[in-house]
Design an enzyme around this catalytic site. Structure first.
Site, PDB file in Angstrom:
ATOM      1  N   CYS A  10      16.365  25.500  77.286  1.00 18.22           N
ATOM      2  CA  CYS A  10      16.922  24.759  76.158  1.00 18.22           C
ATOM      3  C   CYS A  10      18.437  24.890  76.164  1.00 18.22           C
ATOM      4  CB  CYS A  10      16.346  25.310  74.857  1.00 18.22           C
ATOM      5  SG  CYS A  10      16.918  24.466  73.378  1.00 18.22           S
ATOM      6  N   LEU A  11      19.122  23.780  75.929  1.00 20.10           N
ATOM      7  CA  LEU A  11      20.583  23.804  75.880  1.00 20.10           C
ATOM      8  C   LEU A  11      21.095  24.718  74.777  1.00 20.10           C
ATOM      9  CD1 LEU A  11      21.255  20.002  76.433  1.00 20.10           C
ATOM     10  CD2 LEU A  11      21.541  21.845  78.102  1.00 20.10           C
ATOM     11  N   GLY A  33      16.793  16.406  77.464  1.00 17.05           N
ATOM     12  CA  GLY A  33      16.522  15.997  76.095  1.00 17.05           C
ATOM     13  C   GLY A  33      17.483  16.689  75.153  1.00 17.05           C
ATOM     14  N   HIS A  78       8.737  19.144  73.277  1.00 14.69           N
ATOM     15  CA  HIS A  78       9.843  20.090  73.092  1.00 14.69           C
ATOM     16  C   HIS A  78      10.851  19.545  72.075  1.00 14.69           C
ATOM     17  CE1 HIS A  78      12.828  23.127  74.721  1.00 14.69           C
ATOM     18  NE2 HIS A  78      13.639  22.267  74.131  1.00 14.69           N
ATOM     19  N   GLU A  79      11.216  18.265  72.214  1.00 16.60           N
ATOM     20  CA  GLU A  79      12.223  17.685  71.318  1.00 16.60           C
ATOM     21  C   GLU A  79      11.682  17.477  69.900  1.00 16.60           C
ATOM     22  OE1 GLU A  79      15.213  17.883  72.205  1.00 16.60           O
ATOM     23  OE2 GLU A  79      14.754  18.264  74.301  1.00 16.60           O
ATOM     24  N   HIS A 135      11.876  20.643  68.051  1.00 14.84           N
ATOM     25  CA  HIS A 135      13.220  20.910  67.511  1.00 14.84           C
ATOM     26  C   HIS A 135      13.382  20.334  66.107  1.00 14.84           C
ATOM     27  CE1 HIS A 135      15.835  23.000  70.269  1.00 14.84           C
ATOM     28  NE2 HIS A 135      15.428  22.257  71.286  1.00 14.84           N
ATOM     29  N   GLN A 171      20.518  20.085  67.424  1.00 13.06           N
ATOM     30  CA  GLN A 171      21.212  20.827  68.475  1.00 13.06           C
ATOM     31  C   GLN A 171      22.708  20.522  68.527  1.00 13.06           C
ATOM     32  OE1 GLN A 171      18.037  19.816  71.598  1.00 13.06           O
ATOM     33  NE2 GLN A 171      18.921  21.759  72.274  1.00 13.06           N
TER      34      GLN A 171
END
Length: 157
Positions: free
Chosen positions: A89-90, A47, A131-132, A135, A52
């Protein structure tokens, strides 16, 4: 399409509430395409939220292995149950936390053309949706992790 640079914690954009999308045009389509390409290019992301990549817009892409999901202005409208599991997480490389999430999640959003869409998921997809959306509200998994794990241990399981 283009691969964009991933913004890393503690960049302040990751803590902002992202702005609602009001224009469904070629710029949005390019953003969605770039986000998907960036997510796939990382090799381990499932995701990606627009903040991000440094864009404060309420846009996410998700693919947990069942195909690409694009969500514009997503809103969680229902959750049920509970699960606890590892998250990474990226934007926060090499950190894994154990996070409690709902086991079922239903999201209403818009597609790239502004049409209403709805997705529901259980287990891993429910986790990714939550999670997304977090963000987009400036919430990171490290804020809600119950504990942190050794990333090498989680790769073995």
């Amino acid at each position: 399409m283009a691969v964009r640079a991933i913004v890393k914690h503690p960049d302040p954009i990751l803590r902002e509430k992202a702005v609602k999308v009001t224009k469904f045009n070629a710029n949005l389509h390019k953003l969605l395409d770039d986000m998907a390409e960036t997510m796939y290019e990382t090799g381990n992301g499932v995701g990606l939220a627009a903040p991000q990549i440094g864009v404060s817009k309420r846009v996410v892409v998700i693919d947990v292995g069942d195909g690409l999901i694009e969500l514009v202005n997503p809103e969680i409208v229902e959750t049920k149950g509970e699960q606890i599991g590892p998250e990474g997480c990226l934007s926060i490389p090499n950190v894994v936390g154990e996070v409690k999430r709902a086991n079922y999640c239903r999201v209403k959003a818009q597609d790239r053309n502004g049409n209403p869409v709805e997705y529901e998921g259980e287990a891993f997809l429910a986790r990714a949706l939550q999670h997304e959306v977090d963000h987009l509200n400036g919430v990171l998994f490290i804020d809600i992790a119950e504990r942190f794990l050794d990333p090498e241990e989680t790769e073995k399981s």
